[in-house]
Design an enzyme around this catalytic site. Structure first.
Site, PDB file in Angstrom:
ATOM      1  N   GLN A   1      25.069   5.382   9.850  1.00  0.00           N
ATOM      2  CA  GLN A   1      23.529   5.128  10.490  1.00  0.00           C
ATOM      3  C   GLN A   1      23.523   3.767  10.779  1.00  0.00           C
ATOM      4  O   GLN A   1      23.620   2.874   9.905  1.00  0.00           O
ATOM      5  CB  GLN A   1      22.548   5.393   9.241  1.00  0.00           C
ATOM      6  CG  GLN A   1      21.101   5.048   9.740  1.00  0.00           C
ATOM      7  CD  GLN A   1      20.043   5.305   8.594  1.00  0.00           C
ATOM      8  OE1 GLN A   1      20.515   5.040   7.356  1.00  0.00           O
ATOM      9  NE2 GLN A   1      18.919   5.564   9.081  1.00  0.00           N
ATOM     10  N   GLY A   2      23.404   3.509  12.389  1.00  0.00           N
ATOM     11  CA  GLY A   2      23.124   2.279  12.802  1.00  0.00           C
ATOM     12  C   GLY A   2      21.828   1.955  12.973  1.00  0.00           C
ATOM     13  O   GLY A   2      21.305   2.068  14.319  1.00  0.00           O
ATOM     14  N   TYR A   3      20.789   1.762  12.262  1.00  0.00           N
ATOM     15  CA  TYR A   3      19.391   1.371  12.405  1.00  0.00           C
ATOM     16  C   TYR A   3      19.183  -0.036  12.132  1.00  0.00           C
ATOM     17  O   TYR A   3      18.943  -0.668  13.275  1.00  0.00           O
ATOM     18  CB  TYR A   3      18.487   2.258  11.228  1.00  0.00           C
ATOM     19  CG  TYR A   3      18.158   3.457  11.701  1.00  0.00           C
ATOM     20  CD1 TYR A   3      18.755   4.648  12.592  1.00  0.00           C
ATOM     21  CD2 TYR A   3      16.795   4.062  11.321  1.00  0.00           C
ATOM     22  CE1 TYR A   3      18.373   5.800  12.695  1.00  0.00           C
ATOM     23  CE2 TYR A   3      16.179   5.225  11.570  1.00  0.00           C
ATOM     24  CZ  TYR A   3      17.284   6.023  12.333  1.00  0.00           C
ATOM     25  OH  TYR A   3      16.920   7.339  12.684  1.00  0.00           O
ATOM     26  N   SER A   4      19.343  -0.389  10.913  1.00  0.00           N
ATOM     27  CA  SER A   4      19.091  -1.748  10.653  1.00  0.00           C
ATOM     28  C   SER A   4      20.027  -3.009  11.404  1.00  0.00           C
ATOM     29  O   SER A   4      21.170  -2.810  11.604  1.00  0.00           O
ATOM     30  CB  SER A   4      19.155  -2.204   9.260  1.00  0.00           C
ATOM     31  OG  SER A   4      18.603  -1.218   8.382  1.00  0.00           O
TER      32      SER A   4
ATOM     33  N   GLU B   1      15.342  11.233   5.363  1.00  0.00           N
ATOM     34  CA  GLU B   1      15.897  10.621   4.379  1.00  0.00           C
ATOM     35  C   GLU B   1      15.384  10.411   2.953  1.00  0.00           C
ATOM     36  O   GLU B   1      16.154  10.336   2.060  1.00  0.00           O
ATOM     37  CB  GLU B   1      16.312   9.381   5.112  1.00  0.00           C
ATOM     38  CG  GLU B   1      17.104   8.297   4.378  1.00  0.00           C
ATOM     39  CD  GLU B   1      17.154   6.876   5.045  1.00  0.00           C
ATOM     40  OE1 GLU B   1      17.078   6.799   6.180  1.00  0.00           O
ATOM     41  OE2 GLU B   1      17.580   5.909   4.476  1.00  0.00           O
TER      42      GLU B   1
ATOM     43  N   SER C   1      11.748   0.194   1.968  1.00  0.00           N
ATOM     44  CA  SER C   1      11.797  -0.632   0.670  1.00  0.00           C
ATOM     45  C   SER C   1      10.518  -0.126  -0.226  1.00  0.00           C
ATOM     46  O   SER C   1       9.469   0.166   0.375  1.00  0.00           O
ATOM     47  CB  SER C   1      11.859  -2.318   0.983  1.00  0.00           C
ATOM     48  OG  SER C   1      10.591  -2.643   1.311  1.00  0.00           O
ATOM     49  N   ASN C   2      10.376  -0.436  -1.509  1.00  0.00           N
ATOM     50  CA  ASN C   2       9.379   0.211  -2.220  1.00  0.00           C
ATOM     51  C   ASN C   2       7.940  -0.584  -1.829  1.00  0.00           C
ATOM     52  O   ASN C   2       7.015  -0.103  -1.829  1.00  0.00           O
ATOM     53  CB  ASN C   2       9.709  -0.073  -3.729  1.00  0.00           C
ATOM     54  CG  ASN C   2      10.659   0.741  -4.255  1.00  0.00           C
ATOM     55  OD1 ASN C   2      11.146   1.644  -3.283  1.00  0.00           O
ATOM     56  ND2 ASN C   2      11.071   0.951  -5.513  1.00  0.00           N
ATOM     57  N   GLU C   3       8.195  -2.083  -1.312  1.00  0.00           N
ATOM     58  CA  GLU C   3       6.955  -2.745  -1.147  1.00  0.00           C
ATOM     59  C   GLU C   3       6.083  -2.004   0.088  1.00  0.00           C
ATOM     60  O   GLU C   3       4.756  -1.646   0.400  1.00  0.00           O
ATOM     61  CB  GLU C   3       7.104  -4.062  -0.508  1.00  0.00           C
ATOM     62  CG  GLU C   3       7.612  -4.868  -1.665  1.00  0.00           C
ATOM     63  CD  GLU C   3       9.042  -5.075  -2.071  1.00  0.00           C
ATOM     64  OE1 GLU C   3       9.795  -3.954  -1.607  1.00  0.00           O
ATOM     65  OE2 GLU C   3       9.541  -5.744  -2.660  1.00  0.00           O
TER      66      GLU C   3
HETATM   67  C1  LIG Z   1      22.564  -0.497  -0.147  1.00  0.00           C
HETATM   68  C2  LIG Z   1      22.025  -0.485   1.333  1.00  0.00           C
HETATM   69  C3  LIG Z   1      22.482   0.269   2.213  1.00  0.00           C
HETATM   70  C4  LIG Z   1      21.741   0.518   3.292  1.00  0.00           C
HETATM   71  N1  LIG Z   1      22.349   1.380   4.275  1.00  0.00           N
HETATM   72  C5  LIG Z   1      21.762   1.473   5.412  1.00  0.00           C
HETATM   73  C6  LIG Z   1      22.359   2.148   6.507  1.00  0.00           C
HETATM   74  O1  LIG Z   1      23.462   2.686   5.958  1.00  0.00           O
HETATM   75  N2  LIG Z   1      22.238   1.922   7.808  1.00  0.00           N
HETATM   76  C7  LIG Z   1      21.055   1.195   8.246  1.00  0.00           C
HETATM   77  O2  LIG Z   1      20.689   1.295   9.364  1.00  0.00           O
HETATM   78  N3  LIG Z   1      20.413   0.599   7.271  1.00  0.00           N
HETATM   79  C8  LIG Z   1      20.773   0.700   5.842  1.00  0.00           C
HETATM   80  N4  LIG Z   1      20.103  -0.158   5.099  1.00  0.00           N
HETATM   81  C9  LIG Z   1      19.338  -1.244   5.561  1.00  0.00           C
HETATM   82  C10 LIG Z   1      17.762  -0.812   4.663  1.00  0.00           C
HETATM   83  O3  LIG Z   1      17.232   0.261   5.547  1.00  0.00           O
HETATM   84  C11 LIG Z   1      17.226  -1.995   4.720  1.00  0.00           C
HETATM   85  O4  LIG Z   1      17.754  -3.061   4.004  1.00  0.00           O
HETATM   86  C12 LIG Z   1      15.405  -1.926   4.443  1.00  0.00           C
HETATM   87  O5  LIG Z   1      14.909  -1.423   5.600  1.00  0.00           O
HETATM   88  C13 LIG Z   1      14.989  -3.538   4.291  1.00  0.00           C
HETATM   89  O6  LIG Z   1      14.972  -4.192   5.328  1.00  0.00           O
HETATM   90  P1  LIG Z   1      15.575  -5.923   5.239  1.00  0.00           P
HETATM   91  O7  LIG Z   1      16.739  -5.564   4.083  1.00  0.00           O
HETATM   92  O8  LIG Z   1      15.737  -6.259   6.761  1.00  0.00           O
HETATM   93  O9  LIG Z   1      14.484  -6.521   4.500  1.00  0.00           O
HETATM   94  P2  LIG Z   1      13.149  -7.225   5.071  1.00  0.00           P
HETATM   95  O10 LIG Z   1      12.349  -6.170   6.112  1.00  0.00           O
HETATM   96  O11 LIG Z   1      13.571  -8.619   5.676  1.00  0.00           O
HETATM   97  O12 LIG Z   1      12.407  -7.310   3.814  1.00  0.00           O
HETATM   98  C14 LIG Z   1      12.480  -8.331   2.732  1.00  0.00           C
HETATM   99  C15 LIG Z   1      11.450  -8.178   1.625  1.00  0.00           C
HETATM  100  O13 LIG Z   1      10.195  -8.139   2.195  1.00  0.00           O
HETATM  101  C16 LIG Z   1       9.328  -7.063   2.013  1.00  0.00           C
HETATM  102  N5  LIG Z   1       8.482  -6.929   3.145  1.00  0.00           N
HETATM  103  C17 LIG Z   1       8.713  -6.788   4.655  1.00  0.00           C
HETATM  104  N6  LIG Z   1       7.756  -6.514   5.458  1.00  0.00           N
HETATM  105  C18 LIG Z   1       6.597  -6.396   4.403  1.00  0.00           C
HETATM  106  C19 LIG Z   1       5.276  -5.751   4.623  1.00  0.00           C
HETATM  107  N7  LIG Z   1       4.532  -5.642   5.782  1.00  0.00           N
HETATM  108  N8  LIG Z   1       4.514  -5.574   3.307  1.00  0.00           N
HETATM  109  C20 LIG Z   1       5.041  -6.094   2.244  1.00  0.00           C
HETATM  110  N9  LIG Z   1       6.367  -6.384   1.905  1.00  0.00           N
HETATM  111  C21 LIG Z   1       7.151  -6.457   3.031  1.00  0.00           C
HETATM  112  C22 LIG Z   1      10.418  -6.049   1.750  1.00  0.00           C
HETATM  113  O14 LIG Z   1       9.855  -4.932   1.225  1.00  0.00           O
HETATM  114  C23 LIG Z   1      11.531  -6.571   1.179  1.00  0.00           C
HETATM  115  O15 LIG Z   1      11.270  -6.752  -0.229  1.00  0.00           O
HETATM  116  C24 LIG Z   1      20.869  -0.423   3.560  1.00  0.00           C
HETATM  117  C25 LIG Z   1      20.317  -1.147   2.803  1.00  0.00           C
HETATM  118  C26 LIG Z   1      21.026  -1.445   1.650  1.00  0.00           C
HETATM  119  C27 LIG Z   1      20.300  -2.272   0.726  1.00  0.00           C
END
Ligand SMILES: Cc1cc2nc3c(=O)[nH]c(=O)nc-3n(C[C@H](O)[C@H](O)[C@H](O)COP(=O)(O)OP(=O)(O)OC[C@H]3O[C@@H](n4cnc5c(N)ncnc54)[C@H](O)[C@@H]3O)c2cc1C
Length: 398
Positions: free
Chosen positions: A125-128, A243, A383-385
């Protein structure tokens, strides 16, 4: 709501239990998901299920689905969790598969669905991206049309197990002038295409589960676009709903609590089994109570689904509670095995060249790695937030 299983459902449980006992690969017995797994370990059970027609239970029957009710699917997941089975990975089965059969064209369905059913083709999955996680719509990877190809440039991150992937589904910006959500397309990329580079991110648990994926002038035929150009956000959100629904992990956590009780019977504190220690036993009981409450919520969601209601914002409750329970469970397991969790992370290839054998009981070997690994669950899949924000808006109406 009647929470008892019907005689037909009990008979179904017996059937799947017998099938699992007969066919689950012996070398993976009670293996679970581990940081030292090879590609073939991940795929072994999937391939058996593909032949049986049980690898994609939730899909429509015409594409290989089973036609099981949500309750049958729940029973199926419970029975697999009982033996800690290595389940088919979600990237093909629960993510891109449903997008392709819902929004893809006939050629895409014919080309891609059979490999997902059989377990022969691995998807990632290439989203993030580094600047686009929770705020996914700010993604910057571009796909520029050049004749009958798109040329893709950008960097994705956290691409889970992309080192094994044959194909990836990528969100790319195809109209940089449009509003953030409106200029995105959903494109399938053969991971062997020149310009795709997968670089490992080494994790705290010692494993290599996620990657950076770099795309440099990657030429992809336009027929790999799913649905319409610039409408990818719709498909992306559809995929995320799929998902999230499997993340609660109730059945697997139930198995984990049983295992924790076993461990706490063997381990001692002040000369008596740890499970007899009041403070520890209280923490385990509280966990079991919370898990039972979560199970009821999951069964209520299933009953709703069976009555024709799609999974709504309650999937956010399942995600938060399920992942918190998984984290507390691994924390208590770490506490139970105590110092045995520290000396050596068994099975993980040691960069420092150590050839030491693990010490302590078998159940301690992976406790620390699993504890560290499970920190991810409150982040991925939304994320849970962010889930709390959804609950605030959609359920509480604030
Ligand atoms: C082990 C693992 C596997 C993963 N696998 C994949 C994958 O296969 N493909 C893929 O595309 N992605 C993958 N991901 C990415 C995952 O979807 C992102 O890590 C996730 O969406 C959070 O984004 P971020 O890490 O950029 O954190 P950020 O968006 O930078 O957030 C950082 C913190 O701020 C909080 N935050 C941000 N915005 C808000 C808001 N508006 N209100 C309250 N809190 C907020 C977040 O909840 C978090 O705690 C994976 C992540 C992990 C950890």
């Amino acid at each position: 709501m009647n929470l008892e299983f019907t005689p037909e459902e009990q008979a179904f449980r017996d059937e799947v239990r017998a099938f699992i006992a007969e066919n689950y690969p012996k070398h993976l017995a009670d293996f679970g998901m581990r940081e030292d797994m090879e590609r073939e370990d991940f795929l072994a059970w999937h391939k058996v299920l593909g032949k049986k027609g049980w690898s994609v239970p939730a899909w429509p029957v015409e594409y290989g689905g089973t036609g099981w009710t949500p309750t049958q699917r729940y029973i199926w997941s419970e029975e697999n969790a009982r033996i800690n089975a290595v389940m088919p990975l979600p990237f093909g089965v629960s993510m891109v598969g449903p997008v392709i059969y819902t929004f893809g064209n006939a050629e895409q369905k014919a080309k891609h669905l059979p490999g997902i059913v059989s377990g022969d083709v691995w998807w990632c999955q290439g989203y993030s991206e580094p600047g686009a996680g929770s705020d996914l719509a700010s993604l910057k990877t571009t796909a520029v049309r050049d004749g009958d190809h798109y040329v893709i440039n950008g960097q994705k991150t956290w691409t889970t197990l992309a080192q094994h992937a044959d194909w990836g589904f990528f969100l790319c910006r195809t109209d940089p002038t449009a509003k953030a959500q409106e200029g995105i397309s959903f494109i399938l990329v053969d991971m062997k295409t020149p310009g795709v580079e997968v670089k490992p991110i080494k994790l705290l648990d010692g494993g290599y589960e996620v990657n950076e994926t770099w795309l440099t002038d990657v030429r992809v035929p336009v027929e790999n676009l799913v649905g319409q150009e610039n409408k990818g956000w719709t498909y992306a959100k559809f995929l995320l709903a799929h998902e999230r629904s499997g993340i609660a992990g109730v059945a697997r956590s139930k198995r984990g609590v049983e295992k924790l009780r076993e461990i706490a019977t063997h381990e001692t504190l002040d000369g008596q089994p740890l499970i007899k220690d009041f403070d520890f036993a209280k923490k385990v009981s509280q966990l079991e109570i919370d898990l039972a409450a979560l199970e009821i919520t999951e069964l209520r969601t299933l009953a709703g689904e069976q009555a024709g209601k799609g999974p709504g914002p309650e999937s956010s409750i399942l995600k938060i509670k399920g992942t918190e329970i998984q984290q507390r469970l691994t924390e208590l397991t770490l506490e139970a095995v105590g110092t045995y969790s520290a000396p050596y992370m068994g099975g993980v290839s040691n960069d420092n060249g150590s050839n030491e054998h693990p010490v302590g009981p078998d159940y301690a070997t992976h406790a620390a790695a699993t504890y560290f690994n499970m920190r991810k669950t409150s982040i991925y899949g939304g994320s849970n937030e962010i889930q709390r924000n959804i609950i605030t808006k959609m359920i509480l109406g604030l």
